[in-house]
Write an enzyme that holds these catalytic residues in place. Structure first.
Site: not given
Ligand code: BG6
Ligand code: MG
Length: 215
Positions: A8-10, A16, A44, A113-114, A144, A168-169
């Site tokens: 996962d990224l964030d 972030t 998150k 990542s989402a 997810k 994953e966090d």
């Molecule tokens: C996830 C974050 O990785 O990405 C969420 O944990 C965030 O908080 C989601 O809303 C979507 O991110 P973005 O950059 O597409 O607005």
């Molecule tokens: Mg995350």
């Protein structure tokens, strides 16, 4: 035998969440309500539009689709103003080193990542070249805890799900990993991530031995 690690990224590679929080809080303020750091926990791992729905629920505000899209765009512009200034020193401790360790040991790496801003962030952090596959919010339809993002990552790498480990966090992310039939390492609090196979405080606590012990 573990053949791939999916990240996962964030919250795993970079923090972030603080930038998402400032941008959402600004929108809430404009609409006349408070958005707390505790509320931010609910966002998150959640997609942009689903995050907006939660924000509006907290504020008790109902809007039509067009208004929601305008707000989401505005939030993203604000968020982008922060991430476009990010530097590689914002990479979380141990993340770059562990990605390099995986690759040196013949373990493929993927991002799951989402976020629709994942490529921008990886480029800013100078990490893009350390991923063999990148699956982000632009490539997935189901959020997810649906396993889609990780199953796509495994498919792009040509690796069986049973040979993958996810980092994953977020609780929804841990659920997604398990639903994909993968092992999961939780990054953060054991209370929140109790479903993960093991929980560590960050990638600086990870090594090949711990990885091998998972299967
Ligand atoms: C996830 C974050 O990785 O990405 C969420 O944990 C965030 O908080 C989601 O809303 C979507 O991110 P973005 O950059 O597409 O607005
Ligand atoms: Mg995350």
């Amino acid at each position: 035998m573990i053949k791939a690690c999916l990240f996962d990224l964030d919250g795993v590679i970079v923090d972030t969440a603080k930038y998402h929080y400032i941008a959402w809080r600004e929108l809430a303020k404009e609409m006349g309500f408070d958005f707390t750091e505790n509320d931010n926990e609910r966002l998150k791992g959640v997609s942009r539009m689903a995050s907006l729905d939660i924000l509006l629920e907290i504020g008790g505000i109902e809007l039509n689709q067009e208004e929601k899209e305008k707000l989401a765009t505005r939030k993203n512009e604000h968020y982008l103003s922060f991430i476009l200034k990010m530097e590689p020193d914002e990479i979380l401790p141990g993340a770059r080193a562990f990605l390099e360790t995986c690759r040196e040991n013949g373990i493929a790496t993927a991002l799951g990542s989402a976020s629709k801003n994942a490529m921008t962030i990886l480029n800013r952090l100078e990490l893009t070249h350390l991923f063999d596959a990148i699956v982000d919010g632009n490539k997935t339809a189901k959020a997810k805890p649906d396993p889609e993002v990780f199953l796509k990552g495994a498919e792009e790498l040509g690796v069986e799900a049973s040979q993958c480990v996810v980092f994953e966090d977020a609780e929804a992310g841990v659920e997604a990993a398990l639903a994909a039939g993968m092992k999961c390492v939780g990054i953060g609090s054991p209370d929140i991530l109790s479903k993960a196979d093991i929980v560590i405080s960050g990638l600086d606590q990870m090594d090949i031995q711990k990885l091998t012990n998972l299967i």
